[in-house]
Each structure stands twice: as structure tokens, then as C-alpha cells.
Design an enzyme around this catalytic site. Structure first.
Site, mmCIF file in Angstrom:
data_model
loop_
_atom_site.group_PDB
_atom_site.id
_atom_site.type_symbol
_atom_site.label_atom_id
_atom_site.label_comp_id
_atom_site.label_asym_id
_atom_site.label_seq_id
_atom_site.Cartn_x
_atom_site.Cartn_y
_atom_site.Cartn_z
ATOM 1 N N CYS A 31 3.240 -3.773 4.189
ATOM 2 C CA CYS A 31 2.425 -2.390 4.514
ATOM 3 C C CYS A 31 2.959 -1.227 5.138
ATOM 4 C CB CYS A 31 0.812 -2.497 4.894
ATOM 5 S SG CYS A 31 0.577 -3.702 6.220
ATOM 6 N N GLY A 32 1.859 -0.413 6.378
ATOM 7 C CA GLY A 32 3.327 0.364 7.276
ATOM 8 C C GLY A 32 3.552 -0.403 8.132
ATOM 9 N N THR A 33 2.179 -1.165 8.846
ATOM 10 C CA THR A 33 3.098 -2.576 9.180
ATOM 11 C C THR A 33 3.217 -4.183 9.736
ATOM 12 O OG1 THR A 33 0.646 -3.319 10.194
ATOM 13 C CG2 THR A 33 1.932 -1.496 11.749
ATOM 14 N N GLY A 34 2.551 -4.491 8.126
ATOM 15 C CA GLY A 34 2.964 -5.656 7.393
ATOM 16 C C GLY A 34 1.307 -6.372 8.325
ATOM 17 N N MET A 74 -1.850 -6.153 5.919
ATOM 18 C CA MET A 74 -1.282 -7.292 4.955
ATOM 19 C C MET A 74 -1.629 -8.518 5.175
ATOM 20 S SD MET A 74 -1.063 -6.191 1.993
ATOM 21 C CE MET A 74 -0.754 -4.680 0.786
ATOM 22 N N HIS A 124 8.098 -24.784 8.865
ATOM 23 C CA HIS A 124 6.847 -25.015 9.507
ATOM 24 C C HIS A 124 6.012 -24.925 8.785
ATOM 25 C CE1 HIS A 124 9.864 -25.770 13.530
ATOM 26 N NE2 HIS A 124 10.537 -26.221 12.241
ATOM 27 N N HIS A 142 5.187 -31.538 10.259
ATOM 28 C CA HIS A 142 4.852 -29.982 9.961
ATOM 29 C C HIS A 142 3.627 -30.400 8.779
ATOM 30 C CE1 HIS A 142 7.689 -28.447 12.701
ATOM 31 N NE2 HIS A 142 8.323 -29.285 11.572
ATOM 32 N N ASP A 178 1.150 -1.264 0.051
ATOM 33 C CA ASP A 178 -0.399 -0.017 0.278
ATOM 34 C C ASP A 178 0.870 0.731 -0.191
ATOM 35 O OD1 ASP A 178 0.704 0.308 2.852
ATOM 36 O OD2 ASP A 178 -1.248 0.447 3.294
HETATM 37 C C1 RB5 Z 1 -1.784 3.127 6.516
HETATM 38 O O1 RB5 Z 1 -2.166 4.387 7.214
HETATM 39 C C2 RB5 Z 1 -1.838 1.709 8.108
HETATM 40 O O2 RB5 Z 1 -2.384 1.284 8.267
HETATM 41 C C3 RB5 Z 1 -1.582 0.597 6.715
HETATM 42 O O3 RB5 Z 1 0.241 0.695 5.846
HETATM 43 C C4 RB5 Z 1 -0.750 -0.867 7.542
HETATM 44 O O4 RB5 Z 1 -0.353 -0.783 8.980
HETATM 45 C C5 RB5 Z 1 -2.257 -1.893 8.657
HETATM 46 O O5 RB5 Z 1 -2.217 -2.467 8.860
#
Ligand code: RB5
Length: 153
Positions: free
Chosen positions: A66-69, A72, A99, A134, A9
Site C-alpha cells: 500500500c502507500g506506507t505498508g 496492509m 527470526h 526462534h 491497494d
Molecule cells: C491510501 O491513501 C493509504 O492510506 C494506504 O495506501 C496506506 O498507506 C495505508 O496504510
């Protein structure tokens, strides 16, 4: 040679070219599913694109950033047949291949730096599934993980 599909994103866009280069340097093919600029987009739309590509191309893998993963990985894991792993380091990326037979790698651009990203991608791309005990567990995941009486964790 393995084949990878990558999508992000806006909050993962800045490292996409860097990750593509790492995958190519490891000798693998990578297909960019977008976005093609840093405009704000919704991560589920790109998780959908990438997981559809992985499922329609047997043996391929996905990379979602994405920002945190987190977003996604949540989105990707709603798709049957996808085992998406949110990884933070070399160890988690290696173990999820060994695994969990993960077929989609997720990480957060705002969480890990470029050195760790290189470690994560290298571990994910070069590690094989161990099978054995596994495989039984992955089969349970694929069966929908219904935590019924026959499920012994
Ligand atoms: C975008 O601001 C952020 O919410 C997105 O990249 C992601 O981290 C969501 O989990």
C-alpha cells in the site's frame, strides 16, 4: 520453487507488475489477487484476499503493498496464522524470514524506491527460517502472545 500471492491497494498498484517480475526472475510462482486497475480501494479488502490465499495454500507467501505498508501490515496481522512484516530494506526482510518466519511481506510504494523494493523482495524470497530459539518465539506468537506470567520476554 516457492509460491507467492500478491495484492495491493491503489497506492501500491503502480509497482505490482515490477514486483511480479522480480519474483518470477527469482524462479518463483506469483499469483495476482488484484486490483486490476488503480481505482481507489480499501486496503483491508485486499489484505483479506491475500491472507486467505496464503492460509489455504500451505507453505505459500504473501506480498502486500500500500502507500506506507502500514495499513496492509496491520490488517494482515489481525489474521491468525499470518506473520506479516513491514520491511524497509534488505536487512529487515532477511531478518524477518530468519527470526520471525514471516509469511507475508509488506512495504510501502510511497516509502521505498524500485532499487530497494528489489532488494527487499530478493531477501524475503531467498532467506529461510532459522528455527531453534526462534521457533519457540514464533510458537508463542501463534499461541496468541498472551502476556501472562509464563511469558518471559
Ligand atoms: C491510501 O491513501 C493509504 O492510506 C494506504 O495506501 C496506506 O498507506 C495505508 O496504510
Amino acid at each position: 520453487m516457492k509460491k507467492f500471492y500478491i495484492a495491493t491497494d491503489h497506492a501500491g498498484y503502480a509497482v505490482k507488475e515490477y514486483v511480479k517480475e522480480i519474483v518470477r526472475e527469482l524462479g518463483h510462482e506469483i499469483v495476482d489477487l488484484g486490483p486490476q486497475n488503480a481505482d481507489r480501494v480499501d486496503y483491508p479488502d485486499f489484505a483479506k484476499k491475500c491472507t486467505e490465499a496464503v492460509l489455504s495454500d500451505k507453505g505459500s507467501f504473501g506480498i502486500l503493498i500500500c502507500g506506507t505498508g502500514i495499513g496492509m501490515s496491520i490488517a494482515a496481522n489481525k489474521v491468525s496464522g499470518i506473520r506479516a512484516a513491514l520491511c524497509h530494506d534488505h536487512y529487515t526482510a532477511k531478518l524477518t524470514r530468519q527470526h520471525n518466519d514471516a509469511n507475508v511481506l509488506c512495504f510501502g510504494e510511497r516509502v521505498v524506491g524500485k532499487g530497494v523494493i528489489a532488494d527487499i523482495v530478493e531477501a524475503f524470497a531467498t532467506t529461510e527460517f532459522e528455527g531453534g530459539r526462534h521457533a519457540t518465539r514464533v510458537a508463542k506468537l501463534e499461541a496468541g502472545c498472551s502476556f501472562g506470567s509464563d511469558f518471559d520476554a
